[in-house]
Design a protein around this motif. Structure first.
Motif, PDB file in Angstrom:
ATOM      1  N   CYS A  70       0.853  -1.306  -0.032  1.00  0.00           N
ATOM      2  CA  CYS A  70       0.006   0.045   0.189  1.00  0.00           C
ATOM      3  C   CYS A  70       0.817   1.170  -0.113  1.00  0.00           C
ATOM      4  O   CYS A  70       2.003   1.265   0.486  1.00  0.00           O
ATOM      5  N   PRO A  71       0.517   2.425  -0.649  1.00  0.00           N
ATOM      6  CA  PRO A  71       1.059   3.723  -0.663  1.00  0.00           C
ATOM      7  C   PRO A  71       1.389   4.448   0.640  1.00  0.00           C
ATOM      8  O   PRO A  71       2.453   5.043   0.666  1.00  0.00           O
ATOM      9  N   SER A  72       0.632   4.004   1.658  1.00  0.00           N
ATOM     10  CA  SER A  72       0.646   4.641   2.914  1.00  0.00           C
ATOM     11  C   SER A  72       0.208   3.520   3.910  1.00  0.00           C
ATOM     12  O   SER A  72      -0.471   2.786   3.463  1.00  0.00           O
ATOM     13  N   ALA A  73       0.663   3.970   5.168  1.00  0.00           N
ATOM     14  CA  ALA A  73       0.298   3.083   6.233  1.00  0.00           C
ATOM     15  C   ALA A  73      -1.223   2.895   6.573  1.00  0.00           C
ATOM     16  O   ALA A  73      -1.975   3.779   6.568  1.00  0.00           O
ATOM     17  N   PRO A  74      -1.478   1.697   6.750  1.00  0.00           N
ATOM     18  CA  PRO A  74      -2.917   1.135   6.898  1.00  0.00           C
ATOM     19  C   PRO A  74      -3.408   1.641   8.365  1.00  0.00           C
ATOM     20  O   PRO A  74      -2.584   1.786   9.102  1.00  0.00           O
ATOM     21  N   LYS A  75      -4.797   2.286   8.169  1.00  0.00           N
ATOM     22  CA  LYS A  75      -5.384   2.447   9.507  1.00  0.00           C
ATOM     23  C   LYS A  75      -6.308   1.427  10.253  1.00  0.00           C
ATOM     24  O   LYS A  75      -6.814   1.548  11.234  1.00  0.00           O
ATOM     25  N   GLY A  76      -6.425   0.181   9.260  1.00  0.00           N
ATOM     26  CA  GLY A  76      -7.349  -0.699   9.797  1.00  0.00           C
ATOM     27  C   GLY A  76      -7.367  -1.815   8.558  1.00  0.00           C
ATOM     28  O   GLY A  76      -6.960  -1.416   7.345  1.00  0.00           O
ATOM     29  N   PRO A 299      -0.927   2.898  16.771  1.00  0.00           N
ATOM     30  CA  PRO A 299      -1.728   2.763  15.657  1.00  0.00           C
ATOM     31  C   PRO A 299      -2.124   1.350  15.393  1.00  0.00           C
ATOM     32  O   PRO A 299      -1.334   0.678  15.902  1.00  0.00           O
ATOM     33  N   PHE A 300      -2.709   1.362  14.343  1.00  0.00           N
ATOM     34  CA  PHE A 300      -2.981  -0.233  13.740  1.00  0.00           C
ATOM     35  C   PHE A 300      -1.678  -0.740  13.361  1.00  0.00           C
ATOM     36  O   PHE A 300      -0.789  -0.238  12.624  1.00  0.00           O
ATOM     37  N   LYS A 301      -1.528  -2.012  13.717  1.00  0.00           N
ATOM     38  CA  LYS A 301      -0.176  -2.975  13.486  1.00  0.00           C
ATOM     39  C   LYS A 301      -0.721  -4.063  12.831  1.00  0.00           C
ATOM     40  O   LYS A 301      -0.939  -4.987  13.778  1.00  0.00           O
ATOM     41  N   PRO A 302      -0.357  -4.437  11.581  1.00  0.00           N
ATOM     42  CA  PRO A 302      -0.828  -5.670  11.001  1.00  0.00           C
ATOM     43  C   PRO A 302       0.076  -6.677  11.642  1.00  0.00           C
ATOM     44  O   PRO A 302       1.211  -6.520  11.712  1.00  0.00           O
ATOM     45  N   SER A 303      -0.466  -7.848  11.735  1.00  0.00           N
ATOM     46  CA  SER A 303       0.001  -9.209  12.072  1.00  0.00           C
ATOM     47  C   SER A 303       1.183  -9.345  11.300  1.00  0.00           C
ATOM     48  O   SER A 303       0.935  -9.584   9.938  1.00  0.00           O
ATOM     49  N   ASP A 304       2.470 -10.061  11.590  1.00  0.00           N
ATOM     50  CA  ASP A 304       3.333 -10.572  10.430  1.00  0.00           C
ATOM     51  C   ASP A 304       3.321 -12.287  10.699  1.00  0.00           C
ATOM     52  O   ASP A 304       4.260 -12.638  10.097  1.00  0.00           O
ATOM     53  N   TRP A 324      -9.592  -6.572  11.702  1.00  0.00           N
ATOM     54  CA  TRP A 324      -8.633  -6.685  13.131  1.00  0.00           C
ATOM     55  C   TRP A 324      -9.099  -5.233  13.866  1.00  0.00           C
ATOM     56  O   TRP A 324      -9.716  -4.225  13.165  1.00  0.00           O
ATOM     57  N   SER A 325      -8.933  -5.314  15.266  1.00  0.00           N
ATOM     58  CA  SER A 325      -9.061  -4.059  16.059  1.00  0.00           C
ATOM     59  C   SER A 325      -8.020  -4.138  17.035  1.00  0.00           C
ATOM     60  O   SER A 325      -7.090  -5.202  17.349  1.00  0.00           O
TER      61      SER A 325
END
Length: 483
Positions: A70-76, A299-304, A324-325
């Motif tokens: 994604c071009p910018s960091a996701p918020k959700g 901030p939202f942190k996607p799982s790895d 995710w939340s």
């Protein structure tokens, strides 16, 4: 009051009524239609019911790896099946960003053929028209669709006359309308809110001017009519033949209906006008700045971990979508299936409800004020109750020890904020929800009685406005004889 002044008021009511009578009639008719058929919108339950079961074995890339595309960091973020493949759908400041979960490649831009596949998945076995690409139309004027524009539109050859809107960013069906909803919308929501497409584009200044100045004209018309109606009413020293009104025919009905329904029309027009906060009136307060991120713990942190996601999805049979939340620095996954959802923690175990005391500590840190009372409520109250959808219960109700008795309502299952009530919000609740929607006890707990009462009052208002329109039309057609 002197006769010239009375005549001036009568003339003002007459000519204002000729101009505003049709407008008031349209608002009464459209309000009645809106009571039973709301503006078309694809809700979460309907969307989930039309998704295919998630194929956890096809997921090869973790949410964190996919988010890098994604071009910018996701918020959700969410994950669901799109065109027969699992895909991550992230919300970013630049709009929707979707990534294939099996290849890690960006999903968009969505081609018409891919959009057709998504529409066929939503309505299997139903013939669809060739795609039409639009930026917006009458049923996608909301700003929530901005992240998905342009939209691919399909007409379905089914009995309901369904139209599907597919995002060009995510390939998902983002809206669905039926023939009944569209017809009811043109009679109901669109004229009631003045939500015509040319007025609800990127520039809404013309729309704001209309909703700012049209209601006061109607308000003044009704107010003058109500005052003159009371002035002409005689209950003791009656007119000849014991009549309480000096008028006959249509004027008589207009006079009596104005006395019966004029008060409701006045409060209804006033509360509807104030709902748009004209000149800063009746503005309600929002959440303190940054409160959502502070409740989330960052901030939202996607799982790895792909393995964690697979284990989480395996806990819910027929999982169709997962979102995710975060709360207090921990990530959770809400896995949805038709008619059911389950919230799992970062160990793939069912998450426990958050204690109200824990929520209260977070609110105290956000507000910087002491807590007066913390409780878990299992029934709706005056400020947390259901309208078209049931209220979230149980709910944590947290009262602050401040001069406004600020009260927070949160969902203990997720920590999600349901409402924050202070004095401005209380005023808005009673002026708009109370006067405009009749949302006050005991009608709040008796929805059938409330709907019946609103229907009756709207029918009275329609009849009142219709008699005024007839009188106005007759006056416009009347011509004095030539000398």
């Amino acid at each position: 009051m002197k006769h010239p002044a009375l005549r001036f008021l009568h003339l003002a009511h007459r000519w204002l009524g000729i101009g505003a009578g049709v407008l008031v009639l349209v608002w009464f008719v459209s309000g009645l239609v809106m009571l039973y058929v709301p503006f078309p919108k694809l809700d979460v339950d309907t969307r989930v019911a039309h998704l295919y079961t998630l194929r956890a074995d096809a997921i090869q890339f973790s949410p964190a790896e996919a988010a890098r595309a994604c071009p910018s960091a996701p918020k959700g973020g969410r994950i669901a099946m799109t065109a027969g493949r699992p895909a991550y759908h992230f919300a970013t400041r630049d709009g929707a960003c979707s990534v294939w979960a099996d290849t890690g490649a960006a999903l968009g831009p969505v081609t018409p053929d891919m959009a057709l596949r998504a529409a066929h998945d939503f309505l299997p076995g139903v013939p669809l028209s060739e795609p039409e690409t639009i930026d917006r139309d009458q049923w996608t004027v909301y700003a929530t669709y901005n992240a998905h524009r342009p939209l691919h539109v399909f007409q379905a050859a089914d009995a309901a006359g369904t139209t599907l809107y597919v995002s060009s960013r995510s390939g998902e069906v983002v809206n669905r309308t039926t023939r009944l909803e569209r017809v009811a919308g043109w009679v109901g929501t669109v004229p009631h809110w003045i939500y015509f497409t040319p007025l609800r584009g990127e520039d809404t200044r013309s729309w704001r001017m209309l909703v700012l100045w049209l209601p006061p004209v109607a308000l003044l018309t009704v107010l003058l009519g109500l005052a003159l109606g009371i002035q002409r009413l005689r209950l003791r020293r009656r007119y000849p033949r014991g009549l309480v009104t000096p008028y006959r025919g249509w004027k008589r009905w207009h006079h009596l209906l104005g006395l019966g329904a004029g008060g409701f029309a006045l409060t209804w027009l006033l509360s509807g006008w104030l709902s748009n906060h004209p000149f800063g009136l009746l503005e309600f307060s929002s959440l303190p700045r940054g409160s959502a991120e502070r409740l989330a713990g960052g901030p939202f942190k996607p799982s790895d971990s792909v393995e964690l996601l697979r284990r989480q999805l395996a806990r819910v049979p027929d999982a169709r979508e997962a979102e995710w939340s975060r709360f207090a620095g921990r990530s959770y996954l809400e896995v949805r299936s038709p008619g059911h959802s389950q919230r799992l923690d970062d160990n793939a175990a069912p998450s426990r409800p958050i204690p109200p005391e824990t929520l209260a500590e977070a609110i105290r840190d956000i507000e910087g004020k002491p807590i007066a009372r913390v409780e878990l409520i299992h029934e709706a109250d005056l400020y947390h109750y259901g309208r078209r959808n049931p209220a979230v219960l149980p709910a944590a109700r947290i009262r602050l020890a401040d001069e406004q008795d600020t009260t927070w309502y949160l969902d203990p299952a997720s920590g999600r904020v349901l409402a924050r009530i202070d004095n401005p919000n209380r005023l808005h609740r009673w002026v708009f929800n109370g006067l405009h929607r009749l949302d006050f006890p005991p009608l709040t707990a008796l929805p059938a009685l409330r709907e019946a009462l609103i229907t009756l009052l709207c029918l009275l208002g329609i009849t009142l406005a219709s008699t005024g329109c007839v009188l106005g039309w007759r006056r416009l057609r009347h011509r004095k004889p030539a000398p």
